[in-house]
Design an enzyme around this catalytic site. Structure first.
Site, PDB file in Angstrom:
ATOM      1  N   HIS A  11      26.804  11.105  31.378  1.00 32.98           N
ATOM      2  CA  HIS A  11      25.859  10.611  30.361  1.00 32.98           C
ATOM      3  C   HIS A  11      24.456  10.391  30.927  1.00 32.98           C
ATOM      4  O   HIS A  11      23.910   9.299  30.844  1.00 32.98           O
ATOM      5  CB  HIS A  11      26.387   9.323  29.703  1.00 32.98           C
ATOM      6  CG  HIS A  11      27.652   9.540  28.918  1.00 32.98           C
ATOM      7  ND1 HIS A  11      28.248   8.553  28.178  1.00 32.98           N
ATOM      8  CD2 HIS A  11      28.416  10.645  28.752  1.00 32.98           C
ATOM      9  CE1 HIS A  11      29.338   9.042  27.589  1.00 32.98           C
ATOM     10  NE2 HIS A  11      29.457  10.307  27.941  1.00 32.98           N
ATOM     11  N   TYR A  45      38.245   8.368  22.909  1.00 33.16           N
ATOM     12  CA  TYR A  45      38.960   9.618  23.119  1.00 33.16           C
ATOM     13  C   TYR A  45      40.458   9.421  23.222  1.00 33.16           C
ATOM     14  O   TYR A  45      41.234  10.310  22.932  1.00 33.16           O
ATOM     15  CB  TYR A  45      38.392  10.380  24.322  1.00 33.16           C
ATOM     16  CG  TYR A  45      37.249  11.241  23.886  1.00 33.16           C
ATOM     17  CD1 TYR A  45      37.493  12.454  23.243  1.00 33.16           C
ATOM     18  CD2 TYR A  45      35.939  10.831  24.017  1.00 33.16           C
ATOM     19  CE1 TYR A  45      36.466  13.236  22.773  1.00 33.16           C
ATOM     20  CE2 TYR A  45      34.896  11.600  23.556  1.00 33.16           C
ATOM     21  CZ  TYR A  45      35.162  12.802  22.934  1.00 33.16           C
ATOM     22  OH  TYR A  45      34.134  13.561  22.457  1.00 33.16           O
ATOM     23  N   GLN A  84      28.749  15.315  35.679  1.00 27.77           N
ATOM     24  CA  GLN A  84      27.757  15.929  34.785  1.00 27.77           C
ATOM     25  C   GLN A  84      26.369  15.966  35.416  1.00 27.77           C
ATOM     26  O   GLN A  84      25.402  16.356  34.780  1.00 27.77           O
ATOM     27  CB  GLN A  84      27.700  15.148  33.463  1.00 27.77           C
ATOM     28  CG  GLN A  84      29.002  15.203  32.684  1.00 27.77           C
ATOM     29  CD  GLN A  84      29.000  14.302  31.444  1.00 27.77           C
ATOM     30  OE1 GLN A  84      28.022  13.627  31.138  1.00 27.77           O
ATOM     31  NE2 GLN A  84      30.113  14.298  30.726  1.00 27.77           N
TER      32      GLN A  84
END
Ligand code: HEC
Length: 467
Positions: A247, A362, A181
């Protein structure tokens, strides 16, 4: 159609009641079943049945199949048999509760909705006009006084798009770690840009250490000289640097006194970072515009605390806006499965991650039994199921009279925009806009008064042009 609309409205209402999660019509109807669920099922499946149902179903999700699962269990896989412990009638009610809760997931079933480039909402007709195409992932956007746009591409490029549609890559941008990310993130102009020319950027900064590449969320400012970023000043980097690639948070917002807020995610270190004041991750920070620490920050006198911390207990805040009418910072953050939140940020407050949460892991397992605790702030709303919020903007522009004063939250997962209809500074309603728009990555109201949306696959930025 009317029925669907009614259902969607009921669900929106249900979600908007999140603050008082127990006041739901569903809850009354299934009060007994919810109690049984809390007593016997929540330890393994999470407090919220709406989070549990958002799963890859293995043994079928019809009422009869669910009754079979509950009655006989799946012993070899760790699901106990409940026959005997719960009455047959009780099991049937549990199955009905589960089937009814599936409605929260099904509300996002947009498959039948045709793709279009023109949307209507609140008496407005909005056409999507592409302004930049063929990039990886549009992350940040702002507009300059001359009408051109500055757009960051997560891969590391800063684009200047002229009002004549010229596209120029700006040089002098810091090297970024474009992995996972990570990458080039947000861009903001100083509120007095006209006078001082400062442009603020956030990115995944990296260094090599012990044969590994470590990275963190960092913030700089600089000025444009022609098409080059010059006079660069490093303002902040969150510590510690970590090997994880997710994150980062990295959204910025200025308030009307020129204080600068920055979000930093927990970097995937849920149990180490967000609840400790001794690191910069899982926090909202507050700075003066030159990166120095305001003396009225809440933890300036706390030994060992990171002095820029404004609030803590956050997961991955990727939406951060200043709401000028009420002088507040609003934020959204990616939760686990079922725990996405919209928060009003308050000085020195603990937002609870991961001690309290409405979500589950998750993989379907749980990490906490509680969603509320004294001393920890409750969200304004939470999303069940998770929508994967991406981008957040406050609509102040007169170009969109139907949305004025509202907040837009993009959903990466369900390809739409959640319009938070605000009344008396409370989320009075939630409306689905731009349904089936594509993999929505971001939404911005730029200083030029237009709303822009960034889509992935292929990476494109559109101006939402009122007709
Ligand atoms: C000890 C942990 C545990 C408890 C307590 C538990 N479950 Fe489960 N449950 C599981 C596991 C693990 C699975 C997945 C089984 C599998 O993969 O085959 C499961 C599966 C299920 C399924 C099937 C899901 C699917 O994908 O088809 C249903 C329905 C279900 N549970 C309902 C309940 C209800 C209702 C209760 C409370 C009465 C409950 N469970 C209590 C662990 C638990």
């Amino acid at each position: 159609m009317k029925q669907i609309a009614a259902l969607v409205f009921a669900i929106a209402l249900l979600i908007s009641c999140a603050k008082n999660a127990s006041v739901q019509k569903n809850d009354n109807q299934f009060a007994e079943a919810r109690k049984t669920y809390g007593q016997y099922c929540a330890t393994c499946h999470g407090e919220k049945v709406e989070a549990f149902v958002d799963r890859q179903w293995k043994h079928g999700k019809s009422k009869d199949e669910i009754i079979t699962s509950i009655t006989n269990g799946w012993l070899e896989n760790g699901m106990p048999a409940w026959k005997g412990t719960v009455s047959d009638a009780g099991i049937e009610e549990l199955a009905e509760l589960i089937v009814s809760s599936l409605g929260t997931v099904n509300q996002y079933d947009f498959e039948e909705v045709e793709k279009t480039d023109t949307y209507s909402s609140q008496g407005m007709t909005l056409k999507m006009v592409p302004v930049l195409e063929d990039i990886d992932s549009p992350w940040g956007l702002t507009s300059l006084p001359d009408g051109s746009l500055l757009i960051t591409d997560r891969e590391g490029d800063l684009w200047k798009v002229g009002s004549d549609n010229s596209k120029i890559k700006i040089s002098g941008v810091p090297a970024v770690l474009a992995e996972g990310q990570g990458g080039l993130f947000d861009i903001k102009l100083h509120p007095d840009y006209d006078e001082n020319g400062w442009i603020y950027l956030t990115y995944a900064k990296f260094k090599e250490e012990g044969g590994e590449t470590l990275s963190t969320t960092a913030m700089i400012r600089g000025k444009l000289s022609g098409n080059t970023l010059v006079q660069k000043e490093e303002l902040f980097e969150a510590h510690p640097y970590l090997t994880t690639r997710h994150h980062y948070g990295a959204r910025m917002a200025f308030d009307d006194e020129n204080y600068l807020y920055l979000s930093v995610g927990d970097r995937g270190k849920r149990d180490e970072n967000p609840q400790s004041l001794e690191n910069g991750c899982g926090k909202i920070h507050r700075f003066n515009d030159d990166g120095s620490i305001p003396q009225d920050n809440p933890f300036v006198n706390t030994p060992n605390a990171v002095k820029s911390i404004w609030s803590y207990g956050h997961r991955n805040p990727q939406g951060l806006i200043y709401k000028p009418d009420v002088d507040q910072i609003w934020e959204h953050e990616h939760g686990p499965r079922g725990g996405d939140e919209v928060n009003i940020i308050e000085k020195g407050k603990n937002f609870g991650w991961p001690v309290i949460s409405y979500g589950i892991n998750y993989n379907g397992t749980t990490f906490t039994d509680i969603s509320a605790k004294e001393g920890m702030v409750q969200p304004q709303i939470y999303y069940l199921p998770s929508i994967a919020p991406c981008g957040m903007t406050y609509v102040s522009s007169s170009k969109y009279p139907g949305w004025n004063g509202d907040i837009l939250v993009g959903s990466l997962r369900f390809n739409y925009i959640d319009r938070l209809d605000i009344s008396e500074n409370k989320i009075a309603n939630q409306e689905k806009e731009l349904i089936n728009i594509g993999r929505l990555r971001n939404v911005f109201e730029a200083p030029d008064g237009f709303i822009y949306v960034g889509i992935e696959n292929p990476g494109t930025v559109y101006r939402l042009t009122p007709q």
